[in-house]
Design a protein around this motif. Structure first.
Motif, PDB file in Angstrom:
ATOM      1  N   GLN A 112      54.319  58.898  67.093  1.00  0.00           N
ATOM      2  CA  GLN A 112      54.182  60.408  66.777  1.00  0.00           C
ATOM      3  C   GLN A 112      54.443  61.123  68.320  1.00  0.00           C
ATOM      4  O   GLN A 112      55.290  62.061  68.166  1.00  0.00           O
ATOM      5  N   GLU A 113      54.243  60.508  69.545  1.00  0.00           N
ATOM      6  CA  GLU A 113      54.542  61.150  70.660  1.00  0.00           C
ATOM      7  C   GLU A 113      56.071  61.045  70.699  1.00  0.00           C
ATOM      8  O   GLU A 113      56.793  62.076  70.966  1.00  0.00           O
ATOM      9  N   HIS A 114      56.771  60.016  70.194  1.00  0.00           N
ATOM     10  CA  HIS A 114      58.260  59.810  70.487  1.00  0.00           C
ATOM     11  C   HIS A 114      58.940  60.863  69.410  1.00  0.00           C
ATOM     12  O   HIS A 114      59.910  61.462  69.702  1.00  0.00           O
ATOM     13  N   ALA A 115      58.470  60.901  68.120  1.00  0.00           N
ATOM     14  CA  ALA A 115      58.703  61.819  67.219  1.00  0.00           C
ATOM     15  C   ALA A 115      58.979  63.287  67.646  1.00  0.00           C
ATOM     16  O   ALA A 115      59.750  64.215  67.419  1.00  0.00           O
ATOM     17  N   THR A 116      57.741  63.658  68.448  1.00  0.00           N
ATOM     18  CA  THR A 116      57.717  64.934  68.710  1.00  0.00           C
ATOM     19  C   THR A 116      58.556  65.405  70.122  1.00  0.00           C
ATOM     20  O   THR A 116      59.299  66.411  69.811  1.00  0.00           O
ATOM     21  N   GLU A 117      58.920  64.566  70.731  1.00  0.00           N
ATOM     22  CA  GLU A 117      60.019  64.586  71.936  1.00  0.00           C
ATOM     23  C   GLU A 117      61.275  64.702  71.092  1.00  0.00           C
ATOM     24  O   GLU A 117      61.896  65.604  71.822  1.00  0.00           O
ATOM     25  N   VAL A 118      61.630  63.776  70.296  1.00  0.00           N
ATOM     26  CA  VAL A 118      62.864  64.053  69.633  1.00  0.00           C
ATOM     27  C   VAL A 118      63.085  65.158  68.918  1.00  0.00           C
ATOM     28  O   VAL A 118      64.133  66.068  68.974  1.00  0.00           O
ATOM     29  N   LYS A 119      62.029  65.733  68.038  1.00  0.00           N
ATOM     30  CA  LYS A 119      61.877  66.999  67.517  1.00  0.00           C
ATOM     31  C   LYS A 119      62.372  68.339  68.625  1.00  0.00           C
ATOM     32  O   LYS A 119      63.025  69.218  68.603  1.00  0.00           O
ATOM     33  N   GLU A 120      61.590  68.150  69.686  1.00  0.00           N
ATOM     34  CA  GLU A 120      61.766  69.238  70.576  1.00  0.00           C
ATOM     35  C   GLU A 120      62.913  69.206  71.300  1.00  0.00           C
ATOM     36  O   GLU A 120      63.641  70.356  71.560  1.00  0.00           O
ATOM     37  N   GLY A 121      63.796  68.047  71.426  1.00  0.00           N
ATOM     38  CA  GLY A 121      64.991  67.840  71.929  1.00  0.00           C
ATOM     39  C   GLY A 121      66.046  68.364  71.152  1.00  0.00           C
ATOM     40  O   GLY A 121      66.718  69.103  71.298  1.00  0.00           O
ATOM     41  N   ALA A 122      65.774  68.053  69.798  1.00  0.00           N
ATOM     42  CA  ALA A 122      66.825  68.655  68.797  1.00  0.00           C
ATOM     43  C   ALA A 122      66.623  70.128  68.686  1.00  0.00           C
ATOM     44  O   ALA A 122      67.740  70.602  68.420  1.00  0.00           O
ATOM     45  N   GLN A 123      65.487  70.753  68.850  1.00  0.00           N
ATOM     46  CA  GLN A 123      65.561  72.216  68.775  1.00  0.00           C
ATOM     47  C   GLN A 123      65.964  72.713  69.799  1.00  0.00           C
ATOM     48  O   GLN A 123      66.685  73.922  69.953  1.00  0.00           O
ATOM     49  N   ALA A 124      65.814  72.008  71.298  1.00  0.00           N
ATOM     50  CA  ALA A 124      66.288  72.544  72.252  1.00  0.00           C
ATOM     51  C   ALA A 124      68.202  72.434  72.218  1.00  0.00           C
ATOM     52  O   ALA A 124      68.491  73.705  72.720  1.00  0.00           O
ATOM     53  N   ALA A 125      68.573  71.429  71.771  1.00  0.00           N
ATOM     54  CA  ALA A 125      69.943  71.404  71.410  1.00  0.00           C
ATOM     55  C   ALA A 125      70.510  72.418  70.603  1.00  0.00           C
ATOM     56  O   ALA A 125      71.586  72.989  70.731  1.00  0.00           O
ATOM     57  N   ALA A 126      69.895  72.550  69.327  1.00  0.00           N
ATOM     58  CA  ALA A 126      70.029  73.494  68.687  1.00  0.00           C
ATOM     59  C   ALA A 126      70.083  75.001  69.067  1.00  0.00           C
ATOM     60  O   ALA A 126      71.070  75.885  68.993  1.00  0.00           O
ATOM     61  N   SER A 127      68.983  75.202  70.068  1.00  0.00           N
ATOM     62  CA  SER A 127      69.317  76.719  70.642  1.00  0.00           C
ATOM     63  C   SER A 127      70.223  76.764  71.557  1.00  0.00           C
ATOM     64  O   SER A 127      70.696  77.900  71.634  1.00  0.00           O
TER      65      SER A 127
END
Length: 118
Positions: free
Chosen positions: A21-36
């Protein structure tokens, strides 16, 4: 003993689940930052004065080229019409010359036949 193994297994499963779950959250946040970041970069490019100027220059160049092509096509059509008219006139003159030569040749032949039969 079995319950201790069961509890240990559950603890391991919960730990792995938390890591996932922690890894998935990190990946999600990274993807959101890249999209931004990509969105910001696209916005910056779209509002860049140099890019806008280049777009305007391309549009103007395209209009000028289209106008020149249209003019050239019109001139080519006019020239083709002139050449066609000239060729038609020359063909008409050649036909008239041929008709005249045939009449003169026929008259000469008639004259020679007439003199030969006297």
């Amino acid at each position: 003993m079995r319950s201790i193994l069961f509890i240990a297994g559950c603890a391991v499963a919960l730990t792995l689940g938390a890591c996932s779950q922690e890894h998935a959250t990190e990946v999600k946040e990274g993807a959101q930052a890249a999209a931004s970041d990509i969105k910001d970069a696209a916005h910056n490019i779209a509002n860049d004065p140099d890019v806008k100027e280049a777009g305007t220059a391309i549009k103007e160049s395209t209009k000028e080229t289209a106008g020149e092509l249209k003019e050239a096509a019109g001139e080519a059509a006019d020239k083709a019409g002139e050449l066609g008219a000239k060729a038609g006139q020359e063909a008409k003159e050649a036909g008239a010359d041929l008709k005249k030569d045939v009449k003169e040749g026929a008259a000469e032949s008639k004259k020679q036949v007439h003199e030969a039969t006297k």
